[in-house]
Design an enzyme around this catalytic site. Structure first.
Site, short mmCIF file in Angstrom:
data_model
loop_
_atom_site.label_atom_id
_atom_site.label_comp_id
_atom_site.label_asym_id
_atom_site.label_seq_id
_atom_site.Cartn_x
_atom_site.Cartn_y
_atom_site.Cartn_z
N ARG A 1 -17.19 10.14 10.92
CA ARG A 1 -18.14 11.09 11.53
C ARG A 1 -19.34 11.39 10.64
NH1 ARG A 1 -13.19 13.28 13.16
NH2 ARG A 1 -12.76 12.70 15.32
N LYS B 1 -34.20 5.80 11.88
CA LYS B 1 -33.71 5.13 13.09
C LYS B 1 -32.66 4.12 12.66
CE LYS B 1 -37.50 5.26 16.41
NZ LYS B 1 -38.49 4.43 17.15
N GLU C 1 -47.00 -5.02 10.46
CA GLU C 1 -46.69 -3.58 10.55
C GLU C 1 -47.62 -2.78 9.63
OE1 GLU C 1 -44.56 -2.41 12.74
OE2 GLU C 1 -43.12 -4.01 13.15
N LYS D 1 -45.92 6.85 7.49
CA LYS D 1 -44.70 6.94 8.31
C LYS D 1 -44.02 8.28 8.09
CE LYS D 1 -40.89 4.90 10.46
NZ LYS D 1 -40.09 3.76 10.81
N GLU E 1 -38.84 11.21 18.02
CA GLU E 1 -39.71 10.51 18.97
C GLU E 1 -39.87 11.22 20.31
OE1 GLU E 1 -39.82 6.19 18.44
OE2 GLU E 1 -40.07 6.03 20.60
N ARG F 1 -44.39 10.24 17.44
CA ARG F 1 -43.80 9.06 16.78
C ARG F 1 -44.00 7.78 17.60
NH1 ARG F 1 -38.12 8.71 13.35
NH2 ARG F 1 -38.26 6.49 12.92
N ASN G 1 -45.26 2.63 17.79
CA ASN G 1 -44.95 1.49 18.65
C ASN G 1 -46.20 0.72 19.06
OD1 ASN G 1 -42.22 2.15 18.56
ND2 ASN G 1 -42.47 3.61 20.24
N HIS H 1 -46.09 -2.87 20.08
CA HIS H 1 -44.69 -3.22 20.26
C HIS H 1 -44.32 -3.47 21.73
CE1 HIS H 1 -44.46 -2.19 16.10
NE2 HIS H 1 -43.16 -2.28 16.04
N HIS I 1 -42.75 -6.86 21.87
CA HIS I 1 -41.32 -7.04 22.14
C HIS I 1 -41.09 -8.01 23.29
CE1 HIS I 1 -39.64 -3.17 20.11
NE2 HIS I 1 -39.65 -4.20 19.29
N HIS J 1 -40.15 -10.87 14.63
CA HIS J 1 -40.61 -9.58 15.15
C HIS J 1 -42.07 -9.27 14.78
CE1 HIS J 1 -40.36 -5.33 16.21
NE2 HIS J 1 -40.86 -5.05 15.02
P1 NAD Z 1 -33.84 -9.06 8.27
O1 NAD Z 1 -33.13 -7.90 7.72
O2 NAD Z 1 -33.07 -9.97 9.17
O3 NAD Z 1 -34.45 -9.91 7.08
C1 NAD Z 1 -35.10 -11.12 7.37
C2 NAD Z 1 -34.48 -12.30 6.59
O4 NAD Z 1 -34.89 -12.20 5.24
C3 NAD Z 1 -32.94 -12.29 6.58
O5 NAD Z 1 -32.50 -13.60 6.73
C4 NAD Z 1 -32.60 -11.78 5.18
O6 NAD Z 1 -31.38 -12.29 4.70
C5 NAD Z 1 -33.76 -12.30 4.36
N1 NAD Z 1 -34.12 -11.49 3.19
C6 NAD Z 1 -34.16 -10.14 3.09
N2 NAD Z 1 -34.68 -9.78 1.90
C7 NAD Z 1 -34.95 -10.92 1.23
C8 NAD Z 1 -35.54 -11.20 -0.04
N3 NAD Z 1 -35.97 -10.22 -0.84
N4 NAD Z 1 -35.67 -12.50 -0.41
C9 NAD Z 1 -35.30 -13.50 0.44
N5 NAD Z 1 -34.76 -13.30 1.64
C10 NAD Z 1 -34.60 -12.02 2.04
O7 NAD Z 1 -35.13 -8.62 9.11
P2 NAD Z 1 -36.33 -7.60 8.85
O8 NAD Z 1 -37.55 -8.30 9.32
O9 NAD Z 1 -36.29 -7.02 7.49
O10 NAD Z 1 -35.98 -6.43 9.86
C11 NAD Z 1 -35.96 -6.64 11.26
C12 NAD Z 1 -35.01 -5.63 11.85
O11 NAD Z 1 -35.48 -4.33 11.56
C13 NAD Z 1 -34.88 -5.73 13.35
O12 NAD Z 1 -33.52 -5.67 13.69
C14 NAD Z 1 -35.60 -4.50 13.87
O13 NAD Z 1 -35.06 -4.02 15.07
C15 NAD Z 1 -35.37 -3.54 12.73
N6 NAD Z 1 -36.39 -2.46 12.63
C16 NAD Z 1 -35.93 -1.20 12.50
C17 NAD Z 1 -36.83 -0.17 12.37
C18 NAD Z 1 -36.33 1.22 12.16
O14 NAD Z 1 -37.15 2.16 12.17
N7 NAD Z 1 -35.06 1.42 11.94
C19 NAD Z 1 -38.21 -0.41 12.36
C20 NAD Z 1 -38.63 -1.73 12.49
C21 NAD Z 1 -37.71 -2.76 12.61
N1 GLY Z 2 -40.50 1.60 13.79
C1 GLY Z 2 -40.82 2.68 14.67
C2 GLY Z 2 -40.23 3.97 14.27
O1 GLY Z 2 -39.58 4.08 13.26
O2 GLY Z 2 -40.39 4.93 14.97
#
Ligand code: NAD
Ligand code: GLY
Length: 359
Positions: free
Chosen positions: A122, A144, A186, A228, A238, A242, A246, A249, A253, A265
């Site tokens: 929890r 998020k 971004e 941010k 949001e 917030r 997007n 996006h 998306h 992405h």
């Molecule tokens: P990811 O975490 O999949 O990383 C991309 C790739 O890079 C992976 O294969 C990973 O193993 C590799 N990698 C990571 N760090 C590395 C490094 N330093 N050196 C070499 N390789 C490395 O993807 P991402 O682009 O970081 O994140 C995308 C995700 O984030 C999506 O799922 C999206 O929905 C989410 N997201 C969340 C928020 C939020 O506010 N929570 C905001 C934007 C995106």
């Molecule tokens: N990446 C959008 C948000 O965090 O609200």
């Protein structure tokens, strides 16, 4: 000491520490903060292979008790089965309510670990060590968390803030170029939505940024985190403001989904940002000159600015309608009104949407 950005959310406030070489200092900093008794470092297999040992040594040297647990990398593993598998590992290793999780990795790892921390027993504390540029400027900040289900991305999750975010820009050196560009989309987003001076800075410093110049990258990451943090402080869950994050996006998306997630992405977001800049021009909200500046910066950085050939416009429109940002069946768009200002509206002509998707 490095740069510190504070996220002010009352009792859920936390610092973002940004410093080159920070990875080896995390153990001693975490020890001082006294957040948890024992830590599980959650990381994907790729990042664990690159930085797992360095982090575990930093923790051990500082006398911080920790175990490393991994899952296979990639968005396709951001689902509930991964959460269940990791939760079982935590339970088998005796992790309890006094323990915490460390997310070491990109946005996938951060979203999974944050969600796991929110639901394991929890709720237990967690901290973020983002290792992609996208995670450093966006996903590790703001709380998020969540996972995908077959019906859509991020459809199961919650808001759950970390206790601290550690950003070491040195880790970007091993990140593939495409992932750097995805993160930079971004970064440009922040310039367009709230900070015209930052937009100009990004245009000026393109070569240094693409070369990952330490001083410039730290400034860029810190400014994105400040923006941010400020947005999240005003609208954590949001309810309104917030949603400006997007920008790009909604169409982005849809393009990402229509590509079967082959387009990463951030690059889909670059296409989405250019598309909504045009939509804003057609809607009479943005000057053609400002839209061209948005298109130019995207192209100058070497990001795609148009929907790739061969994609079906009807399929993209179909995805637009099922986006989770759709409210009451209406598709909302974040449209720029000048560089540094946006508005949120559903008042766009269907024929203009068709035009930007066809372009
Ligand atoms: P990811 O975490 O999949 O990383 C991309 C790739 O890079 C992976 O294969 C990973 O193993 C590799 N990698 C990571 N760090 C590395 C490094 N330093 N050196 C070499 N390789 C490395 O993807 P991402 O682009 O970081 O994140 C995308 C995700 O984030 C999506 O799922 C999206 O929905 C989410 N997201 C969340 C928020 C939020 O506010 N929570 C905001 C934007 C995106
Ligand atoms: N990446 C959008 C948000 O965090 O609200």
């Amino acid at each position: 000491m490095g740069t510190v950005v504070q996220v002010g959310l009352g009792e859920r406030s936390y610092p973002i520490l940004i410093k080159k070489g920070l990875m080896v200092e995390i153990g001693s900093d975490l020890k001082k903060r006294n957040i948890a008794k024992r830590w599980a470092v959650v990381s994907d297999d790729t990042v664990a292979g690159l930085y797992g040992e360095m982090l575990m040594k930093s923790l051990a040297d500082a006398g911080v008790e920790a175990e490393l647990i991994t899952f296979p990398h990639g968005e396709e593993n951001k689902h509930l089965q991964t959460i269940a598998g990791l939760a079982s590992k935590l339970a088998q290793q005796g992790f309890d309510r006094k323990d915490g999780l460390i997310a070491l990795g990109g946005g996938v790892t951060g979203d999974i670990t944050g969600f796991l921390a929110a639901v394991y027993m929890r709720g237990i504390p967690f901290v973020q060590i983002p290792t992609t540029l996208l995670a450093q400027v966006d996903s590790s900040v703001g709380g998020k968390t969540g996972v995908d289900i077959p019906e859509g991305k991020n459809l199961v999750g919650c808001f759950y803030q970390p206790g601290v975010v550690y950003i070491d820009p040195a880790v970007l050196q091993t990140l593939p170029k495409e992932e750097i560009l995805g993160g930079l989309a971004e970064v440009i987003k922040y310039g367009v939505i709230v900070d015209a001076d930052f937009f100009d800075y990004l245009a000026d410093k393109k070569d240094e940024i693409l070369a990952l110049d330490d001083e410039v990258i730290i400034k860029v990451v810190a400014r994105c985190c400040e923006i941010k943090a400020s947005v999240v402080e005003q609208d954590e869950r949001e309810g309104g403001l917030r949603r400006i994050l997007n920008f790009g996006h909604t169409i982005g998306h849809a393009v990402e989904a229509a590509s079967g997630y082959r387009l990463i992405h951030g690059l889909a977001i670059a296409i989405g940002m250019r598309a909504v800049a045009d939509l804003a021009v057609y809607s009479g909200l943005l000057s053609k000159e400002a839209a061209l500046r948005i298109e130019k910066i995207i192209k100058d950085y070497g990001m795609p600015s148009a929907i790739p050939d061969g994609m079906d416009p009807d399929q993209i429109k179909g995805y637009l309608k099922t986006d989770k940002k759709t409210v009451g069946g209406k598709v909302f768009y974040v449209l720029p009104t000048e560089i540094g200002k946006v508005t949120i509206t559903d008042n766009v002509r269907e024929s203009d949407v068709d035009k930007v998707i066809a372009a």
